[in-house]
Every structure is written in structure tokens, then in C-alpha cells.
Design an enzyme around this catalytic site. Structure first.
Site, PDB file in Angstrom:
ATOM      1  N   LYS A   1      -5.905  -0.977   3.911  1.00 28.74           N
ATOM      2  CA  LYS A   1      -5.738  -2.130   4.823  1.00 28.74           C
ATOM      3  C   LYS A   1      -6.997  -3.054   5.154  1.00 28.74           C
ATOM      4  O   LYS A   1      -7.802  -2.536   5.437  1.00 28.74           O
ATOM      5  CB  LYS A   1      -5.000  -1.952   6.294  1.00 28.74           C
ATOM      6  CG  LYS A   1      -3.718  -1.035   6.157  1.00 28.74           C
ATOM      7  CD  LYS A   1      -2.439  -1.958   5.940  1.00 28.74           C
ATOM      8  CE  LYS A   1      -1.397  -1.119   6.138  1.00 28.74           C
ATOM      9  NZ  LYS A   1      -0.238  -2.121   5.946  1.00 28.74           N
TER      10      LYS A   1
ATOM     11  N   ASP B   1      -4.329  -4.328   1.091  1.00 30.39           N
ATOM     12  CA  ASP B   1      -3.080  -4.932   1.939  1.00 30.39           C
ATOM     13  C   ASP B   1      -3.720  -5.680   2.873  1.00 30.39           C
ATOM     14  O   ASP B   1      -4.249  -5.036   3.858  1.00 30.39           O
ATOM     15  CB  ASP B   1      -2.257  -3.905   2.292  1.00 30.39           C
ATOM     16  CG  ASP B   1      -0.877  -4.416   3.048  1.00 30.39           C
ATOM     17  OD1 ASP B   1      -0.860  -5.800   2.917  1.00 30.39           O
ATOM     18  OD2 ASP B   1      -0.162  -3.720   3.502  1.00 30.39           O
TER      19      ASP B   1
ATOM     20  N   GLU C   1      -2.169  -7.034  -1.621  1.00 26.64           N
ATOM     21  CA  GLU C   1      -0.857  -7.349  -1.142  1.00 26.64           C
ATOM     22  C   GLU C   1      -0.881  -8.144  -0.020  1.00 26.64           C
ATOM     23  O   GLU C   1      -1.835  -8.182   0.945  1.00 26.64           O
ATOM     24  CB  GLU C   1      -0.551  -5.827  -0.548  1.00 26.64           C
ATOM     25  CG  GLU C   1       0.978  -5.605  -0.477  1.00 26.64           C
ATOM     26  CD  GLU C   1       1.472  -4.344   0.106  1.00 26.64           C
ATOM     27  OE1 GLU C   1       0.623  -3.424  -0.533  1.00 26.64           O
ATOM     28  OE2 GLU C   1       2.029  -3.934   1.055  1.00 26.64           O
TER      29      GLU C   1
ATOM     30  N   ASP D   1       4.700  -9.060   0.222  1.00 28.65           N
ATOM     31  CA  ASP D   1       5.413  -8.144   1.194  1.00 28.65           C
ATOM     32  C   ASP D   1       6.035  -8.688   2.429  1.00 28.65           C
ATOM     33  O   ASP D   1       7.442  -8.896   2.326  1.00 28.65           O
ATOM     34  CB  ASP D   1       4.192  -7.190   1.510  1.00 28.65           C
ATOM     35  CG  ASP D   1       4.982  -6.071   2.597  1.00 28.65           C
ATOM     36  OD1 ASP D   1       6.118  -5.884   2.890  1.00 28.65           O
ATOM     37  OD2 ASP D   1       4.096  -4.864   3.111  1.00 28.65           O
TER      38      ASP D   1
ATOM     39  N   LYS E   1      10.599  -2.854   1.200  1.00 29.63           N
ATOM     40  CA  LYS E   1      10.856  -1.923   1.962  1.00 29.63           C
ATOM     41  C   LYS E   1      12.347  -1.650   2.362  1.00 29.63           C
ATOM     42  O   LYS E   1      12.901  -2.484   3.151  1.00 29.63           O
ATOM     43  CB  LYS E   1      10.051  -2.198   3.178  1.00 29.63           C
ATOM     44  CG  LYS E   1       8.421  -2.325   3.007  1.00 29.63           C
ATOM     45  CD  LYS E   1       8.142  -2.717   4.410  1.00 29.63           C
ATOM     46  CE  LYS E   1       6.407  -2.481   4.818  1.00 29.63           C
ATOM     47  NZ  LYS E   1       5.435  -3.254   3.917  1.00 29.63           N
TER      48      LYS E   1
HETATM   49 MG   LIG Z   1       2.219  -4.700   3.162  1.00 32.63          MG
END
Ligand SMILES: [Mg+2]
Length: 335
Positions: free
Chosen positions: A148, A177, A205, A230, A254
Site C-alpha cells: 500500500k 496500491d 492500483e 479498483d 472483489k
Molecule cells: Mg486496491
């Protein structure tokens, strides 16, 4: 007289809520996430078959909240019929996924497919902690890591990235991300650096917020490092809209918060997209659904690259029995 055999049509419905404290809080650009809440659904029919499902909401991705999902379960009858074709509003995508899964599990022979560990990417802790955290995960067999970004100043994070890339063995791939948290200038800094790392960055991402379609498209054209969406595509309708607007980069999907997995599968058969199936920290029930879906999607679009599933999340969750592949035992834990 007209006899209806209620007995044969009856399916008992039960649900139990869960709350799992992460081993350490998950830091993202959305804030600090301390525990995962969700609901396990159980259907049982008179033949002694059971079907488990899971509702795993993620409100900051636009789904219902845990209490809205519980309210929905509470108003469901405790006995359903086989032919019940109850509709679930699109405002309850996690419930949509969960009930569809429970019905599917009720009527299928469960076989628990499992992929080799190199097909699962592993989530590294944000920040400097990533510099050492990859090593035991590499030893376990992971080859794709996710980190992240956007949680510290860009200059600091780029310095950590350089150190991380020096330490990571060749053959490791890194996903970054940003959770939509970069501004355009900072996104350029990141992508420029990623391009110079010679394809060791699998993708970045959601560098910009979801409402920046044009900005994201411009970045995708300008840099070699692929861009994945995302937060832009959390619901199936949004995913379709991005496809029809011409997004041909990567889609992070997801399934547990997207809504109907059946409709996702249908869409992907007609419109093959480059996608990464990703977890939202489900229990073993949701996790298995993701693996099955990923296998089905890969079978239907063989021309796309086979990307590791975003699922190396187990090490973040407590040893509370909810990762147990024996779902009846898992259910009993929630008494
Ligand atoms: Mg993500």
C-alpha cells in the site's frame, strides 16, 4: 384436493455475525482498519444438505454496512422455498453475493480447489515495515507482493521502494496500491519511477480517485507500467461502464462486494477483461468462492495473462477457526 408438499420445499435459513480483530491494524489511504465484520449464512434442506454463504461488507467501497446487512438477514423468513426467487437490491451487493453463494453451495458437491501458493499475492504491511516483511512470505512460496502506498510523503516512500527493490529477489513481482490517494503530480512521480524498474512492478492500483477517469486514462497511455482500477469499479455496473468507456487496463475485482458473481461471470464471457480477483478478508467460505470464481474466469478467457489472486491475507487474520475448511466447524465457532 390440492396438496402442496411444504416439507420438500422448505429450506431453513440461519445466520451468525462475526467480528475478527486483525493481528495488526491495516493502514490504507481510507484510514485505519482494525477488525473485519461479516455474516455467515447457512441454508439447510430436508435432505440434510447445507449451503454456507458469507456476507463481507466494505462500506468505504460503497457497500452496505454490517448493521444494514444484519437488518436484511433479520427480515428474511427463517424458512425459504426452493423456488424462492427473492430479489436483493443492488444497494446490498455483499448480501447479493452471500445469498447467491449459499444457494450455490447448497446444491453443488463441494470440492475445495486450491492453487499453488505462487498464484496468491501476499499483502505487505504499509510503510517501512515492508522492507523485512516480504522475506518469510517469499520463503512460504509467494512470488507476488502487494504494498500500500500513499500513506507517507512520496519522497520517503520512493526511497523505501528503492530499498525494497534492492532486497526483493529477481522473480518477485510487486503490486502497488494507492487506494485512489495520489494527486496527478505524485502519480507521475510514482509511474516514472516504476517504469525505470524494468517491469518488476506488475501494476499500480488506483493511483487517482475513482472520479478521475480521464486522468487515469492519460496515465495509462503515458507509462509502460500497467494501471489497475479498483475503487473505480467496485460494483458490476461500474465495471461495465468503464469497459464500455474504453478502459483496457487491469480491473481489480472483489467478488464479495461486487454483487452477483453469476452476472460477473456472464459479463466476462462476453467481454474478456484483464482482471485480478481480490479478497476483502473473507473467512474460508468467501475465500473458496473467490478461488472457484478465479478458476472459472481463467477457463473462460485464456488469452488474458494469468494474474496472481489478491488473496495472501491469511497472515493478517487471527487464529479464530474462521479459516477452517470444515465449514460446519467454522459455523459452530460462532455460537
Ligand atoms: Mg486496491
Amino acid at each position: 384436493m390440492h396438496h402442496i408438499n411444504h416439507q420438500s420445499a422448505a429450506i431453513a435459513f440461519e445466520f451468525r455475525a462475526y467480528r475478527r480483530l486483525f493481528r495488526r491494524p491495516i493502514k490504507t489511504n481510507h484510514g485505519i482498519w482494525k477488525y473485519r465484520e461479516g455474516i455467515i449464512l447457512k441454508l439447510s434442506d430436508h435432505q440434510g444438505r447445507t449451503g454456507f454463504g458469507e456476507v463481507a461488507p466494505l462500506p468505504w467501497f460503497g457497500t452496505e454496512t454490517q448493521s444494514q446487512a444484519i437488518a436484511f438477514c433479520q427480515q428474511m423468513p427463517t424458512r425459504l422455498s426452493v423456488g424462492d426467487n427473492f430479489s436483493i437490491l443492488p444497494t446490498l451487493p455483499a448480501c447479493q453475493f452471500g445469498f447467491e453463494l449459499a444457494y450455490r453451495n447448497l446444491t453443488r458437491d463441494i470440492h475445495c480447489a486450491e492453487l499453488d501458493i505462487r498464484h496468491y499475492s501476499a499483502l505487505l504491511p504499509a510503510g517501512e515495515a515492508a522492507l523485512n516483511a516480504w522475506s518469510p512470505l517469499w520463503a512460504m512460496g509467494h512470488r507476488t507482493f502487494k504494498w500500500k502506498i500513499g500513506v507517507a510523503p512520496v519522497a520517503v516512500e520512493l526511497a523505501w521502494l528503492s530499498q525494497l527493490m534492492e532486497r526483493l529477489p529477481l522473480g518477485a513481482q510487486l503490486r502497488l496500491d494507492a487506494n485512489g490517494g495520489l494527486c496527478e503530480i505524485v502519480a507521475h512521480h510514482w509511474l516514472d519511477r516504476c517504469d525505470r524498474l524494468g517491469r518488476r512492478i506488475e501494476f499500480i492500483e488506483q493511483p487517482l480517485p475513482p472520479n478521475c477517469f480521464d486522468g487515469l486514462t492519460k496515465l495509462a497511455r503515458r507509462y509502460q507500467t500497467p494501471i489497475a482500477l479498483d475503487e473505480s469499479v467496485t460494483a458490476l455496473d461500474q465495471l461495465k461502464a468503464h469497459y464500455y468507456r474504453g478502459w483496457r487496463g487491469i480491473y481489480v475485482v472483489k467478488p464479495a462486494i461486487l454483487g452477483s458473481a453469476d452476472r460477473l461471470r456472464q459479463f466476462c464471457e462476453d467481454c474478456p477483461i484483464d482482471l485480478v480477483v481480490s479478497s476483502v478478508f473473507e473467512t474460508d467460505i468467501g475465500r473458496q468462492a473467490l478461488i472457484d470464481l478465479a478458476i472459472a474466469l481463467q477457463a473462460s478467457s485464456s488469452e488474458n495473462p494469468r494474474r496472481a489472486l489478491g488473496m495472501g491475507t491469511q497472515q493478517w487474520l487471527p487464529n479464530d477457526g474462521l479459516d477452517d475448511p470444515d465449514w460446519e466447524a467454522l459455523w459452530q465457532r460462532l455460537r
